[in-house]
Design an enzyme around this catalytic site. Structure first.
Site, mmCIF file in Angstrom:
data_model
loop_
_atom_site.group_PDB
_atom_site.id
_atom_site.type_symbol
_atom_site.label_atom_id
_atom_site.label_comp_id
_atom_site.label_asym_id
_atom_site.label_seq_id
_atom_site.Cartn_x
_atom_site.Cartn_y
_atom_site.Cartn_z
ATOM 1 N N SER A 25 -36.952 -50.117 32.628
ATOM 2 C CA SER A 25 -38.383 -50.351 32.776
ATOM 3 C C SER A 25 -38.727 -51.822 32.919
ATOM 4 C CB SER A 25 -39.174 -49.777 31.602
ATOM 5 O OG SER A 25 -38.902 -50.512 30.418
ATOM 6 N N TYR A 58 -40.356 -48.402 36.103
ATOM 7 C CA TYR A 58 -41.630 -47.902 35.587
ATOM 8 C C TYR A 58 -42.161 -48.885 34.559
ATOM 9 C CZ TYR A 58 -38.680 -46.295 31.742
ATOM 10 O OH TYR A 58 -37.780 -46.240 30.708
ATOM 11 N N GLY A 73 -32.999 -53.193 31.093
ATOM 12 C CA GLY A 73 -31.910 -52.397 31.632
ATOM 13 C C GLY A 73 -31.268 -53.075 32.829
ATOM 14 N N ALA A 74 -30.764 -52.256 33.753
ATOM 15 C CA ALA A 74 -30.033 -52.779 34.911
ATOM 16 C C ALA A 74 -30.860 -53.756 35.738
ATOM 17 C CB ALA A 74 -29.556 -51.625 35.787
#
Length: 125
Positions: A25, A58, A73-74
């Site tokens: 996100s 998101y 995250g990634a």
């Protein structure tokens, strides 16, 4: 005809954090989300002005008034703290171009809102 059009844009926000270990996100200051009309968990596209990277993720709510713009995250691999990003959300609508007015939120270097306005079609009205 239904078309996918940008409905909200946070323009040239500064990345304040990148957390590889979060589940994903982009964390966005609640003031910015509200001003733009972006909902929590809404899909957004993030464009890094510094390196040209584009990604989809998101939105999640960050602390109100904090100026937080953090990729998680990634996606954290694609930005650096201090980079400028454009965050856009889209809607599927049945509207004529001259009827559509997406909301654009302009911010300063601390991601405080400096202006909120409707983006008019080329040539205005």
């Amino acid at each position: 005809m239904i078309r996918t059009l940008v409905h909200a844009k946070i323009h040239r926000a500064t990345v304040t954090g990148a957390d590889l270990n979060y589940v994903g996100s982009i964390t966005i200051d609640e003031d910015l989300l509200e001003a733009a009309g972006i909902w929590p968990f809404e899909r957004v596209q993030v464009v890094d002005v510094n390196n040209g990277a584009r990604l989809e993720t998101y939105a999640i709510v960050g602390e109100r008034g904090s100026g937080t713009i953090q990729l998680n995250g990634a996606a954290a691999h694609l930005v650096n703290v201090g980079d400028l990003v454009i965050i856009m959300a889209y809607a599927q609508v049945d509207a004529k171009p001259e009827e559509w007015e997406p909301t654009v939120v302009f911010v300063n270097e601390q991601n405080a809102i400096t202006e909120v306005k409707a983006l008019l079609p080329v040539g205005g009205r």
